[in-house]
Design a protein around this motif. Structure first.
Motif, PDB file in Angstrom:
ATOM      1  N   PHE A 176      -5.511   4.332  -6.177  1.00 13.88           N
ATOM      2  CA  PHE A 176      -4.377   4.312  -7.101  1.00 13.88           C
ATOM      3  C   PHE A 176      -4.867   4.380  -8.546  1.00 13.88           C
ATOM      4  CE2 PHE A 176      -1.264   2.006  -9.741  1.00 13.88           C
ATOM      5  CZ  PHE A 176      -0.172   2.835  -9.559  1.00 13.88           C
ATOM      6  N   ILE A 195      -5.963   0.128  -1.324  1.00  9.29           N
ATOM      7  CA  ILE A 195      -5.210   1.124  -2.087  1.00  9.29           C
ATOM      8  C   ILE A 195      -5.465   1.013  -3.589  1.00  9.29           C
ATOM      9  CG2 ILE A 195      -3.394   1.289  -0.347  1.00  9.29           C
ATOM     10  CD1 ILE A 195      -1.628  -0.383  -2.291  1.00  9.29           C
ATOM     11  N   ALA A 210      -4.631  10.580  -4.580  1.00  4.99           N
ATOM     12  CA  ALA A 210      -3.292  10.501  -3.972  1.00  4.99           C
ATOM     13  C   ALA A 210      -3.380  10.585  -2.444  1.00  4.99           C
ATOM     14  CB  ALA A 210      -2.401  11.614  -4.505  1.00  4.99           C
ATOM     15  N   LEU A 213      -4.854   7.318  -1.167  1.00  6.83           N
ATOM     16  CA  LEU A 213      -3.830   6.276  -1.261  1.00  6.83           C
ATOM     17  C   LEU A 213      -2.815   6.406  -0.121  1.00  6.83           C
ATOM     18  CD1 LEU A 213      -2.443   3.981  -2.887  1.00  6.83           C
ATOM     19  CD2 LEU A 213      -1.233   5.780  -4.118  1.00  6.83           C
TER      20      LEU A 213
END
Length: 85
Positions: free
Chosen positions: A43, A39, A78, A81
């Motif tokens: 991010f 992640i 986004a 993620l």
């Protein structure tokens, strides 16, 4: 370099940035297929691109190539993620 040349260069850079962010679609597909990724990179991409979009839009003389080039990074970062969680 002329103003026209700078403008063309900006839009070429915009197109290549969008192609780079489209590469996240492959990671999204892997995440959805059960092969979860890190992640950290999505991010960081989401935050960095969000800041660049804000910069381009909030400048007194708007910088549309920067804003347009980085907007896909916000959205795809986004999504990547979210699917990696």
């Amino acid at each position: 370099m002329s103003e026209r040349g700078i403008l063309v260069l900006g839009w070429i850079a915009t197109a290549t940035a969008i192609v780079m962010y489209l590469s996240y679609i492959d990671q999204i597909m892997l995440n959805l297929g059960g092969q979860k990724g890190s992640i950290v990179q999505p991010f960081a991409t989401m935050i960095n691109c969000g800041l660049w979009v804000a910069y381009g839009v909030l400048k007194k003389k708007r910088d549309w190539p920067i804003a347009v080039a980085n907007f896909p990074g916000v959205v795809l970062g986004a999504i990547t993620l979210a699917t990696a969680l």
